[in-house]
Design an enzyme around this catalytic site. Structure first.
Site, PDB file in Angstrom:
ATOM      1  CG  MET A   1      -1.901  -1.196   1.166  1.00 23.00           C
ATOM      2  SD  MET A   1      -3.404  -0.946   2.101  1.00 23.00           S
ATOM      3  CE  MET A   1      -2.764  -0.704   3.725  1.00 23.00           C
TER       4      MET A   1
ATOM      5  CG  ASN B   1       4.398   5.383   4.410  1.00 20.05           C
ATOM      6  OD1 ASN B   1       5.380   6.096   4.209  1.00 20.05           O
ATOM      7  ND2 ASN B   1       3.846   5.274   5.592  1.00 20.05           N
TER       8      ASN B   1
ATOM      9  CG  HIS C   1       8.808  -0.009   5.976  1.00 24.00           C
ATOM     10  ND1 HIS C   1       9.147  -1.336   5.958  1.00 24.00           N
ATOM     11  CD2 HIS C   1       7.484   0.037   6.257  1.00 24.00           C
ATOM     12  CE1 HIS C   1       8.079  -2.058   6.249  1.00 24.00           C
ATOM     13  NE2 HIS C   1       7.052  -1.245   6.421  1.00 24.00           N
TER      14      HIS C   1
ATOM     15  N   GLY D   1      11.561  -2.881   5.133  1.00 25.08           N
ATOM     16  CA  GLY D   1      10.878  -4.179   5.107  1.00 25.08           C
ATOM     17  C   GLY D   1      10.315  -4.474   3.720  1.00 25.08           C
ATOM     18  CG  HIS D   2       7.149  -2.108   2.006  1.00 30.43           C
ATOM     19  ND1 HIS D   2       6.989  -1.019   2.830  1.00 30.43           N
ATOM     20  CD2 HIS D   2       5.955  -2.757   2.024  1.00 30.43           C
ATOM     21  CE1 HIS D   2       5.767  -1.003   3.317  1.00 30.43           C
ATOM     22  NE2 HIS D   2       5.120  -2.051   2.858  1.00 30.43           N
TER      23      HIS D   2
ATOM     24  CD  GLN E   1      -1.814  -8.646   4.667  1.00 30.48           C
ATOM     25  OE1 GLN E   1      -2.623  -7.742   4.800  1.00 30.48           O
ATOM     26  NE2 GLN E   1      -0.574  -8.428   4.246  1.00 30.48           N
TER      27      GLN E   1
ATOM     28  CB  VAL F   1      12.869  -5.682   8.092  1.00 30.80           C
ATOM     29  CG1 VAL F   1      14.094  -4.797   8.252  1.00 30.80           C
ATOM     30  CG2 VAL F   1      13.052  -6.634   6.915  1.00 30.80           C
TER      31      VAL F   1
HETATM   32  O1  PAF Z   1      -0.036  -5.689   3.727  1.00 29.95           O
HETATM   33  C1  PAF Z   1      -0.465  -4.801   2.977  1.00 29.95           C
HETATM   34  O2  PAF Z   1       0.214  -3.814   2.684  1.00 29.95           O
HETATM   35  C2  PAF Z   1      -1.872  -4.916   2.408  1.00 29.95           C
HETATM   36  O3  PAF Z   1      -2.739  -5.486   3.320  1.00 29.95           O
HETATM   37  C3  PAF Z   1      -1.914  -5.667   1.060  1.00 29.95           C
HETATM   38  C4  PAF Z   1      -1.471  -7.110   1.203  1.00 29.95           C
HETATM   39  C5  PAF Z   1      -1.012  -4.953   0.056  1.00 29.95           C
HETATM   40  C6  PAF Z   1      -3.333  -5.675   0.518  1.00 29.95           C
HETATM   41  O4  PAF Z   1      -3.824  -4.387   0.332  1.00 29.95           O
END
Ligand code: PAF
Length: 290
Positions: free
Chosen positions: A30, A32, A34, A36-37, A161, A184
């Site tokens: 989504m 923003n 960091h 971790g992404h 999730q 992370v």
């Molecule tokens: O973890 C997230 O950033 C969101 O829940 C995802 C998996 C991108 C779904 O919108």
């Protein structure tokens, strides 16, 4: 790094890659972003020739259904910074897919088909954010259909999730491998999260207690404590004393997130707690020792 904002545009690019026999990875986010992404993107790159990062703040998972409508508006949108961060890594993604809400939900998200993974979606975070995991499952299913990846990569910080997504993929027979990437952390142990942006400097320091509490609970289990309810109560009390507003601390089975007992081999301790304006979640896995 190409930026695509339509489903048709994404499909055309993906079709070309497929025709060349290339393996495709999707990293749903989504924004923003960091460290971790960026770790997720790295993992995606190790598993595929082509990497798509989606950036879409999904209204369905914030909807009034999930009781936090206001959170959608204030969720940080930082596309330019995100694009810069992605292009600065060693192996940037091939595509950023950043559709508008209209492109993802042409009929409006309240009107569209939604996907519910029963039971597991309604406990823990699902209990406090009704409808949240319906929103997550629906958008992830849509993204998987749009990008048709061979692998999709998610962070283990969002443990529940990840379980919901694994169930969804299994139940609906999506031909995709789901890869979970370890959390992370900041130097003080705080799990990296877009929501940490809501913490003041002082709160960011104090937030380290969340992971410390999980580590302590893990040690108690490993030291032979069998009274899991007592461990949970102590952890909640400790967080409350430090000014957190805990929603839950729960010791669960990793597989189905049902309540764990001492007999279970694979367990996870999950926590959700508010600190100031930020709702923080974290978890730690506790394997049964021989
Ligand atoms: O973890 C997230 O950033 C969101 O829940 C995802 C998996 C991108 C779904 O919108």
């Amino acid at each position: 790094m190409k930026i695509i904002d339509t489903v048709a545009g994404l499909r055309t690019t993906v079709a070309r890659w497929r025709a060349n026999g290339e393996r495709i990875a999707l990293v749903p986010t989504m924004g923003n972003l960091h460290t971790g992404h960026l770790q997720l993107v790295e993992q995606a790159r190790e598993n595929a020739h082509r990497v798509i990062v989606s950036i879409f703040v999904n209204p369905m998972q914030f909807s009034d259904l999930s009781g936090d409508g206001g959170d959608f508006e204030r969720y940080p949108r930082t596309f330019d910074e995100d694009r810069k961060k992605l292009s600065a890594i060693d192996h940037p993604p091939d595509v950023i897919f950043s559709p508008a809400v209209q492109a993802m939900y042409p009929a409006g998200f309240q009107q569209e088909t939604r996907i519910e993974v029963p039971e597991i979606s309604n406990m823990l975070c699902g209990e406090y954010r009704p409808g949240h995991f319906v929103g997550v499952a629906t958008v992830v299913a849509k993204l998987l259909n749009m990008a048709q990846p061979d692998v999709a990569v998610f962070g283990e910080k969002d443990f529940q999730q990840l379980r919901v997504i694994r169930r969804l993929v299994n139940d609906l027979c999506f031909p995709v491998e789901i890869i979970g990437v370890p959390t992370v952390r900041e130097k003080n142990g705080l799990a990296m999260s877009s929501r940490n942006a809501y913490l003041s400097d002082e709160e960011r320091q104090r937030a380290a207690l969340l992971y410390q509490t999980l580590q302590q609970a893990k040690q108690q289990i490993q030291a032979g404590e069998k009274d899991f309810a007592m461990i949970q109560t102590q952890a909640i009390a400790k967080l409350s004393e430090a000014g957190f507003r805990p929603e839950y601390v729960e010791i669960r089975r990793t597989e189905d997130l049902q309540k764990a007992t001492n007999a279970d081999e694979h367990r996870v301790i999950l926590v959700a707690a508010w600190l100031g304006e930020a709702r923080l979640i974290d978890n730690i896995v506790v394997e049964k020792q021989e």
